[in-house]
Design a protein around this motif. Sequence first.
Motif, PDB file in Angstrom:
ATOM      1  N   ILE A  77     109.250  -9.873   5.445  1.00  0.00           N
ATOM      2  CA  ILE A  77     108.377  -9.878   6.624  1.00  0.00           C
ATOM      3  C   ILE A  77     107.322  -8.778   6.495  1.00  0.00           C
ATOM      4  CG2 ILE A  77     108.268  -9.520   9.119  1.00  0.00           C
ATOM      5  CD1 ILE A  77     109.513 -12.161   8.443  1.00  0.00           C
ATOM      6  N   ARG A  78     107.742  -7.620   6.013  1.00  0.00           N
ATOM      7  CA  ARG A  78     106.807  -6.499   5.841  1.00  0.00           C
ATOM      8  C   ARG A  78     105.714  -6.838   4.838  1.00  0.00           C
ATOM      9  NH1 ARG A  78     111.717  -2.230   5.244  1.00  0.00           N
ATOM     10  NH2 ARG A  78     111.793  -1.385   7.372  1.00  0.00           N
ATOM     11  N   GLN A  79     106.094  -7.547   3.786  1.00  0.00           N
ATOM     12  CA  GLN A  79     105.143  -7.857   2.719  1.00  0.00           C
ATOM     13  C   GLN A  79     104.111  -8.890   3.147  1.00  0.00           C
ATOM     14  OE1 GLN A  79     107.837  -9.036  -0.404  1.00  0.00           O
ATOM     15  NE2 GLN A  79     108.054  -6.956  -1.197  1.00  0.00           N
ATOM     16  N   GLY A  80     104.458  -9.701   4.142  1.00  0.00           N
ATOM     17  CA  GLY A  80     103.542 -10.751   4.563  1.00  0.00           C
ATOM     18  C   GLY A  80     103.566 -11.898   3.569  1.00  0.00           C
ATOM     19  N   GLY A  81     102.486 -12.644   3.500  1.00  0.00           N
ATOM     20  CA  GLY A  81     102.439 -13.786   2.593  1.00  0.00           C
ATOM     21  C   GLY A  81     102.799 -15.060   3.311  1.00  0.00           C
ATOM     22  N   THR A  82     104.086 -15.209   3.613  1.00  0.00           N
ATOM     23  CA  THR A  82     104.543 -16.364   4.384  1.00  0.00           C
ATOM     24  C   THR A  82     104.581 -15.985   5.856  1.00  0.00           C
ATOM     25  OG1 THR A  82     105.893 -17.138   2.539  1.00  0.00           O
ATOM     26  CG2 THR A  82     106.372 -18.058   4.702  1.00  0.00           C
ATOM     27  N   ASN A  83     103.936 -16.783   6.682  1.00  0.00           N
ATOM     28  CA  ASN A  83     103.884 -16.488   8.117  1.00  0.00           C
ATOM     29  C   ASN A  83     104.967 -17.287   8.851  1.00  0.00           C
ATOM     30  OD1 ASN A  83     100.775 -16.293   7.110  1.00  0.00           O
ATOM     31  ND2 ASN A  83     101.280 -14.729   8.608  1.00  0.00           N
ATOM     32  N   TYR A  84     106.127 -16.667   9.007  1.00  0.00           N
ATOM     33  CA  TYR A  84     107.232 -17.345   9.687  1.00  0.00           C
ATOM     34  C   TYR A  84     106.982 -17.398  11.189  1.00  0.00           C
ATOM     35  CZ  TYR A  84     109.486 -16.590   5.190  1.00  0.00           C
ATOM     36  OH  TYR A  84     109.776 -16.589   3.852  1.00  0.00           O
ATOM     37  N   ASP A  85     107.447 -18.484  11.805  1.00  0.00           N
ATOM     38  CA  ASP A  85     107.260 -18.665  13.246  1.00  0.00           C
ATOM     39  C   ASP A  85     108.491 -18.239  14.042  1.00  0.00           C
ATOM     40  OD1 ASP A  85     104.633 -19.905  13.018  1.00  0.00           O
ATOM     41  OD2 ASP A  85     105.688 -21.613  12.152  1.00  0.00           O
ATOM     42  N   VAL A  86     109.676 -18.433  13.458  1.00  0.00           N
ATOM     43  CA  VAL A  86     110.930 -18.006  14.085  1.00  0.00           C
ATOM     44  C   VAL A  86     111.788 -17.343  13.022  1.00  0.00           C
ATOM     45  CG1 VAL A  86     113.039 -18.715  15.285  1.00  0.00           C
ATOM     46  CG2 VAL A  86     110.883 -19.878  15.793  1.00  0.00           C
ATOM     47  N   VAL A  87     112.331 -16.164  13.345  1.00  0.00           N
ATOM     48  CA  VAL A  87     113.211 -15.437  12.428  1.00  0.00           C
ATOM     49  C   VAL A  87     114.468 -15.054  13.201  1.00  0.00           C
ATOM     50  CG1 VAL A  87     113.407 -13.432  10.889  1.00  0.00           C
ATOM     51  CG2 VAL A  87     111.213 -14.558  11.175  1.00  0.00           C
ATOM     52  N   VAL A  88     115.606 -14.891  12.474  1.00  0.00           N
ATOM     53  CA  VAL A  88     116.886 -14.618  13.140  1.00  0.00           C
ATOM     54  C   VAL A  88     117.511 -13.316  12.623  1.00  0.00           C
ATOM     55  CG1 VAL A  88     119.144 -15.573  13.774  1.00  0.00           C
ATOM     56  CG2 VAL A  88     117.209 -17.114  13.352  1.00  0.00           C
ATOM     57  N   PRO A  89     117.049 -12.162  13.113  1.00  0.00           N
ATOM     58  CA  PRO A  89     117.617 -10.870  12.704  1.00  0.00           C
ATOM     59  C   PRO A  89     118.818 -10.459  13.561  1.00  0.00           C
ATOM     60  CG  PRO A  89     115.727 -10.500  14.095  1.00  0.00           C
ATOM     61  CD  PRO A  89     115.861 -11.999  13.957  1.00  0.00           C
ATOM     62  N   SER A  90     119.611  -9.538  13.029  1.00  0.00           N
ATOM     63  CA  SER A  90     120.709  -8.950  13.797  1.00  0.00           C
ATOM     64  C   SER A  90     120.165  -7.844  14.697  1.00  0.00           C
ATOM     65  CB  SER A  90     121.779  -8.386  12.862  1.00  0.00           C
ATOM     66  OG  SER A  90     122.303  -9.413  12.038  1.00  0.00           O
ATOM     67  N   GLU A  91     121.033  -7.359  15.605  1.00  0.00           N
ATOM     68  CA  GLU A  91     120.580  -6.462  16.672  1.00  0.00           C
ATOM     69  C   GLU A  91     119.881  -5.195  16.184  1.00  0.00           C
ATOM     70  OE1 GLU A  91     123.927  -5.176  14.891  1.00  0.00           O
ATOM     71  OE2 GLU A  91     123.983  -7.060  16.007  1.00  0.00           O
ATOM     72  N   TYR A  92     120.455  -4.486  15.221  1.00  0.00           N
ATOM     73  CA  TYR A  92     119.827  -3.237  14.786  1.00  0.00           C
ATOM     74  C   TYR A  92     118.508  -3.507  14.063  1.00  0.00           C
ATOM     75  CZ  TYR A  92     121.753  -4.164  10.094  1.00  0.00           C
ATOM     76  OH  TYR A  92     122.061  -4.728   8.869  1.00  0.00           O
ATOM     77  N   PRO A 269     107.786 -13.516  15.034  1.00  0.00           N
ATOM     78  CA  PRO A 269     107.002 -12.458  14.378  1.00  0.00           C
ATOM     79  C   PRO A 269     105.573 -12.407  14.909  1.00  0.00           C
ATOM     80  CG  PRO A 269     108.208 -13.772  12.768  1.00  0.00           C
ATOM     81  CD  PRO A 269     108.319 -14.490  14.077  1.00  0.00           C
ATOM     82  N   LYS A 270     104.989 -11.238  14.859  1.00  0.00           N
ATOM     83  CA  LYS A 270     103.606 -11.091  15.307  1.00  0.00           C
ATOM     84  C   LYS A 270     102.662 -11.953  14.472  1.00  0.00           C
ATOM     85  CE  LYS A 270     102.840  -6.865  17.895  1.00  0.00           C
ATOM     86  NZ  LYS A 270     102.075  -5.606  17.983  1.00  0.00           N
ATOM     87  N   ALA A 271     103.017 -12.162  13.199  1.00  0.00           N
ATOM     88  CA  ALA A 271     102.145 -12.917  12.303  1.00  0.00           C
ATOM     89  C   ALA A 271     102.360 -14.431  12.391  1.00  0.00           C
ATOM     90  CB  ALA A 271     102.364 -12.452  10.869  1.00  0.00           C
ATOM     91  N   ALA A 272     103.200 -14.881  13.306  1.00  0.00           N
ATOM     92  CA  ALA A 272     103.472 -16.323  13.439  1.00  0.00           C
ATOM     93  C   ALA A 272     102.172 -17.093  13.670  1.00  0.00           C
ATOM     94  CB  ALA A 272     104.439 -16.564  14.588  1.00  0.00           C
ATOM     95  N   ARG A 273     102.050 -18.253  13.013  1.00  0.00           N
ATOM     96  CA  ARG A 273     100.840 -19.068  13.154  1.00  0.00           C
ATOM     97  C   ARG A 273     101.020 -20.206  14.151  1.00  0.00           C
ATOM     98  NH1 ARG A 273      98.050 -19.585   7.163  1.00  0.00           N
ATOM     99  NH2 ARG A 273      97.952 -17.355   6.720  1.00  0.00           N
ATOM    100  N   ASN A 274     102.260 -20.523  14.474  1.00  0.00           N
ATOM    101  CA  ASN A 274     102.491 -21.633  15.397  1.00  0.00           C
ATOM    102  C   ASN A 274     103.455 -21.176  16.497  1.00  0.00           C
ATOM    103  OD1 ASN A 274     102.610 -24.104  16.649  1.00  0.00           O
ATOM    104  ND2 ASN A 274     102.941 -25.273  14.767  1.00  0.00           N
TER     105      ASN A 274
END
Length: 357
Positions: A77-92, A269-274
């Motif tokens: 996600i930090r590197q960018g490149g692929t603009n994900y629309d939904v991501v599933v991270p853990s709490e921390y 993500p902030k970079a989401a395109r859709n």
Amino acid sequence: MKKIFTAFLAIVVICILLALGDVAFNQQKTGGGKQTLTIYNWGDYIDPALITKFEHQTGYHVDYETFDSNESMLTKIRQGGTNYDVVVPSEYTVQRMKKEHLIAPLNHRKLPNLKYIDPQFLNRSFDPDNRYSVPYFWGTLGIIYNDQKVNGKDVQHWEQLWNPRLKNNVMLIDSARDVFAVALITQHHSVNTTNYHQLKLAQAHLKQLTPNVKAIIADEMKMYMEQNEAAVGVTYSGDAREMMNINPHLHYVVPSEGSNIWFDNMVIPKAARNKKAAYEFINFMLDPQNAAQNAQYVGYATPNKAAKKELPKKITDDKAFYPPETTMKHLQVYRDLPLRVLGEYNDLFLEFKMFAK
């Protein structure tokens, strides 16, 4: 000259068309197309039938990619490149992504099905008011044991793992935070302590456990426990469910004195395109019928109160995976600790692992 100019013009037009086609292809591949939803999730963490259902209901095409750890996901996600629309991270990791401004605040008006989430799973410390995240699944850290090798009453609490009768029969998950959590809880300290003295005391206690430690491993624990290679393991509830489905002699318990409770969450993500499709998908997954179907497929505990009512009683009545309130109130959520402190956890854990060999 005219023929040459005409040929040159034709070549230019063809190049432009090819370039536009390449841009369009890359936009669709990276979630840039208006009809594409790009999801980044853990492996085998959604019922594929639900993706098909969502596509049929909405007309979107779902591009689904997977990761195997919060850290690898965060790096991408930090590197960018692929603009994900939904991501599933853990709490921390939600905390970390908020600090780094990687995720967008949510508009709850676009998520009417959020009302189905059990209030006890909302407004958690890692994301007050669920400003950035929506609960997806939750689980615990606990003890899995084989009833052919040990009496269940002898492994109901963390301190019992130090029993000499378990010599060379305890498997630990290869995770600094989780192994130290076990020792910290036995010493009545927070699993999020930043006190180095407390960490050293926990390490000393862990060193006393080494005669009982058979191995410190990751996914291999499933195979060993399923094949009756050890009496006890410290693992996650979801992994325990998989083992128990293979070996009927395995049982899972969450020590009543406390443990870790974890949450995986849907974020945009902030970079989401859709983002429009992202909201539709999250709301779709919050629908009680869809959430119940997903919980049965994945095998983890759902935070969706309405969905839980649609699950079989044999699942929801299982106190190992839906612990009673007397246990729930002692469960602790990991916080995103300062990098310096995380380094201390990791260094002390590495020393323990070397001592345990």
